[in-house]
Scaffold this motif. Structure first.
Motif, short mmCIF file in Angstrom:
data_model
loop_
_atom_site.label_atom_id
_atom_site.label_comp_id
_atom_site.label_asym_id
_atom_site.label_seq_id
_atom_site.Cartn_x
_atom_site.Cartn_y
_atom_site.Cartn_z
N ILE A 1 0.98 -1.20 0.00
CA ILE A 1 -0.05 -0.20 0.23
C ILE A 1 0.80 1.20 0.04
CG2 ILE A 1 -1.58 1.27 1.40
CD1 ILE A 1 -2.77 -1.42 2.24
N ASP A 2 1.81 1.25 0.84
CA ASP A 2 2.70 2.34 0.73
C ASP A 2 3.44 2.67 -0.35
OD1 ASP A 2 2.32 3.19 3.49
OD2 ASP A 2 4.07 2.48 4.25
N ALA A 3 4.14 1.50 -1.30
CA ALA A 3 4.60 1.60 -2.26
C ALA A 3 3.68 2.23 -3.41
CB ALA A 3 5.26 0.41 -2.80
N GLU A 4 2.53 1.80 -3.46
CA GLU A 4 1.50 2.06 -4.35
C GLU A 4 1.19 3.54 -4.24
OE1 GLU A 4 -2.02 -0.36 -4.22
OE2 GLU A 4 -0.74 -1.95 -5.04
N ARG A 5 0.99 4.04 -2.90
CA ARG A 5 0.79 5.35 -2.53
C ARG A 5 1.87 6.41 -2.79
NH1 ARG A 5 -1.80 6.16 3.42
NH2 ARG A 5 -1.49 8.26 2.98
N ARG A 6 2.95 6.04 -2.52
CA ARG A 6 4.36 6.64 -2.95
C ARG A 6 4.40 6.89 -4.59
NH1 ARG A 6 10.15 5.77 -0.66
NH2 ARG A 6 9.86 7.03 1.11
N PHE A 7 3.82 5.58 -5.36
CA PHE A 7 4.05 5.77 -6.73
C PHE A 7 3.18 6.73 -7.34
CE2 PHE A 7 2.96 4.14 -10.88
CZ PHE A 7 4.20 4.17 -11.56
N THR B 1 1.35 11.90 -9.60
CA THR B 1 0.39 12.54 -9.73
C THR B 1 0.66 13.98 -8.93
OG1 THR B 1 -0.85 11.76 -7.65
CG2 THR B 1 -1.57 10.72 -9.87
N ILE B 2 1.26 13.98 -8.03
CA ILE B 2 1.70 15.30 -7.18
C ILE B 2 2.51 16.17 -8.06
CG2 ILE B 2 2.15 16.47 -5.10
CD1 ILE B 2 1.25 13.86 -3.63
#
Ligand code: G6P
Length: 745
Positions: free
Chosen positions: A232-238, A243-244
């Motif tokens: 989840i962390d990796a996906e959020r980071r990615f 996107t940001i």
């Protein structure tokens, strides 16, 4: 204290137990009654046979003799046994010849068998009776049937007693089993909660050596959950990375949303604004420091307090009574809190331990580190002074503190010991050496323990992280999880991660700075050079790690190999004085000066000088004009954490011209692949790269520069800070969740 959860847990066992007992009473117990009745019937049959066989011979004799009185006496004696209720004797024709007075009327004789209901139970007013028969004969002649009537009321009594005992036994057993189950469940629950809490903290099921391990049954589950969390962390980071778009606003919003608006506290040795007294006037300088270049825009975006050594000659007269001054001076966004050091303290902590010890220890520049006990003592004392200042500046018990660089290795632990809930993000701006090199330091364990007070420990590159993990592994007893890059030590967990530092984008003078052509004309004119003159540029502190000598030698070699460049090309070296109180730095300044003089003497003609050495401080805006004027920028550090000069040069070139020659031993080389990468120790190679840069076609310059600019734009300093703060926010959320889980235990 028994909590509500324990009570609920207990009820979950007690209610099923009560239901089970009711079920037992209504369904199982009748079956048990029937079963025991059958056992007693069998017993009575055996008993009947025994009595009958005892009576057989005397009764047969008396029946043959027809002696009624003796038979009656015999019968009366027999029924003295309390369980034998009555006796009777029937002849073969079905006549009841003899009987005790107790003999029930409902029991009748039948012809042949003597009694029709042998082996049956009669329910009479006086209680249940069991009837059995036995044939009496003499020498093969059948004389009649002996009827034995047994009192069965004792069976009922015993059966109901048995039922009561069985129910009581089951109840007691049930209660004991329930209590044991509740106890085990409670212990398991605590183990699970501990496991989940440590997992949320990122520790998995592993505790530091000093603490017991969480329940081993949880291991497979925790392993899966942790993988899930990591994914989840990796996906959020990615997703964040993709996107940001990182700007000061993004950073501000992030701080507000993810860190609930916390103000941050930054700690560094070097202050972002130095007030000095010059010719009776107070002047403000921006120091030559990659750290300041990077962190200052972050502070302007986030606001908060920056704690640093007040080193300027007019610093004391510009602060308030709390040693604070709002900065930037023109439009204050945050507070600078100054810490004062005596000359002696500065000598020991800053010049001595930090710059004669740790600086050469961490850089492969072949300068031997010097470790003195007195310097170490000053280093400890000053770290403590900064820690006290942080505690005073913190407006909550869980502040977000950004500790900067090798001057404060002991600080993270000191902060944590007073503010255990603080989020301490430590960033090490210089390389981290391999374990053997680091092992030279006599106080290596203390330094590592100090750093492991951090929540997050950041380096520029994965390689420095790896070196750090290996160093900790070598010198401390810790639990290292390589998959998640975390270290558990003394009950604290530290995430070791790479966050390549960067610069502000768009760069600060974008809207006000003159065009590239104007800058070029201005600089060339100021140097007395013709408009077509080629310019190479180096911008550094005069530090032996920067490869300035090697750069000059490469310029010399290039001029040797390409004499047509003599008179057409000059190399401008901006060399900011630094740490000049130290022998190594003084010697280095002399070497740089001498080498420039020698090369200049060799190639000078008229006013032409191949090397223009500007060994003085230049304000960032002027440096930026030089960047825009230079055809090539040379960054030839022998070893460097990042080297932001490389990124600054790229950011300054909005005309997409100019070439960057970059040492492969800088952190920047891991990102700026379109630079001409060189090994600065290999002078021929650097000379070739310099010539290649000077003769590179415009379209190739543009392609390379465009690609590097896109990288610096996307991976700017707001992303650097944002990624650390996002990681910190996630860790904080998990910590809070873990605490909440613990609270409801
Ligand atoms: C390096 C260090 C910084 C330091 C800078 C200037 O970039 O990582 O912490 O501020 O050099 O050095 P100085 O000793 O002048 O602060």
């Amino acid at each position: 204290m028994v909590s509500l959860r324990s009570l609920r847990l207990s009820l979950r066992f007690i209610i099923p137990l009560a239901l089970a007992l009711v079920l037992l009473a209504y369904t199982v117990m009748p079956l048990v009654g029937k079963l025991t009745l059958r056992w007693f019937e069998k017993d009575l049959d055996i008993r009947s046979r025994l009595i009958a066989s005892t009576f057989h011979d005397p009764l047969a004799d008396l029946v043959k003799q027809g002696d009624r009185a003796k038979i009656n006496a015999l019968f009366m004696r027999a029924i003295k046994d309390e369980r034998l209720f009555a006796l009777g004797f029937c002849d073969g024709k079905g006549n009841l010849l003899y009987k005790t007075p107790t003999f029930p009327e409902s029991v009748r004789c039948t012809a042949g068998t003597g009694h029709s209901e042998s082996g049956s139970i009669l329910k009479l007013a006086q209680g249940p009776l069991y009837v059995s028969t036995s044939q009496i004969e003499m020498t093969g002649e059948a004389l009649g049937t002996l009827i034995l009537v047994h009192d069965m009321s004792f069976v009922e009594r015993r059966s109901s007693d048995t039922q009561k005992y069985v129910i009581a036994l089951f109840a007691v057993l049930g209660v004991v089993v329930s209590l044991i189950t509740v106890l085990v469940a409670h212990l398991c629950w605590r183990g699970w909660v501990e496991g989940v809490r440590s997992m949320l903290r990122g520790e998995g099921i592993f505790r530091p050596f000093s603490q017991p391990a969480a329940s081993s049954e949880l291991q497979p589950l925790v392993g899966d959950l942790r993988t899930l969390l990591r994914n989840i962390d990796a996906e959020r980071r990615f997703a964040d990375d993709a996107t940001i778009s990182w700007t000061p606003d993004t950073l501000r919003r992030l701080l507000h949303k993810e860190l609930t608006g916390e103000r941050i506290i930054v700690v560094s040795n070097r202050e972002p604004y130095i007030h000095t007294k010059e010719h009776g006037r107070v002047e403000i300088h921006r120091p030559a420091s990659g750290l300041v270049t990077a962190v200052e825009p972050v502070m302007r975006a986030c606001s908060g307090t920056w704690i640093a050594h007040g080193s300027g000659s007019a610093d004391r007269e510009t602060v308030d009574r709390h040693d604070r001054v709002p900065v930037p001076p023109s439009h204050p966004d945050y507070t600078l809190r100054r810490i004062w050091l005596t000359k002696e303290e500065e000598t020991g902590y800053y010049y001595g331990f930090a710059n004669e010890g740790l600086w050469p220890l961490c850089h492969i520049a072949h300068v031997r580190p010097i470790f003195r006990l007195s310097d170490w003592q000053q280093y400890k004392a000053i770290n403590k002074r900064f820690a006290d200042a942080i505690v005073k500046e913190a407006d909550s018990d869980d502040p977000v503190v950004l500790v900067q660089d090798y001057h404060f290795a002991l600080l993270p632990r000191m902060i944590r010991s007073v503010l255990p809930k603080a989020t301490v993000i430590t960033f090490w701006h210089i390389p981290w050496p391999n374990p053997e090199s680091f092992g030279i330091c006599p106080w290596r364990e203390e330094l590592l323990q100090g750093m492991l007070g951090s929540t997050i420990l950041g380096f520029h590159t994965p390689f420095h992280c790896k070196n750090f993990l290996e160093t900790v592994d070598r010198y401390l007893e810790t639990r290292i999880e390589h998959e998640s890059s975390t270290i558990s030590h003394g009950g604290n967990l530290t995430l070791v991660e790479s966050y390549p530092i960067s610069i502000q984008w768009p760069y600060p003078w974008q809207d006000t700075i003159p065009t590239v052509d104007e800058c070029r004309n201005e600089i060339l004119t100021s140097l007395g050079l013709s408009p077509t003159h080629l310019i190479g540029l180096g911008v550094d502190r005069q530090d032996y790690t920067k490869g300035i000598l090697e750069r000059f030698l490469a310029v010399e070699r290039m001029l040797e190999l390409h004499p047509e460049m003599v008179g057409r090309f000059s190399f401008v070296q901006i060399a900011a004085p630094t740490r000049s109180a130290l022998d190594d730095y003084q010697a280095f300044e002399a070497q740089v000066r001498n080498l420039a003089t020698r090369i200049n003497q060799r190639f000078s003609t008229g006013s032409y000088q191949p090397i223009i050495l500007k060994a003085e401080h230049h304000e960032p805006e002027l440096v930026n004009r030089y960047y825009r004027a230079a055809d090539v920028c040379m960054v030839t550090s022998l070893h460097d954490g990042m080297n932001l000069v490389a990124k600054e040069y790229v950011a300054a070139r909005d005309d997409e011209k100019g070439v960057l020659v970059l040492s492969q031993f800088t952190g920047a080389a891991h990102e700026l692949h379109e630079a001409l990468l060189v090994n600065p120790y290999y002078i021929e190679q650097t000379a070739d790269a310099l010539f290649q840069a000077l003769s590179m076609p415009a379209f190739e310059q543009q392609e390379r520069m465009r690609s590097m600019r896109a990288l610096v734009r996307d991976f700017n300093v707001y992303r650097w800070a944002g990624r650390m703060l996002l990681d910190a926010a996630r860790i904080r959320q998990r910590e809070k969740l873990a605490l909440r889980i613990g609270r409801h235990q």
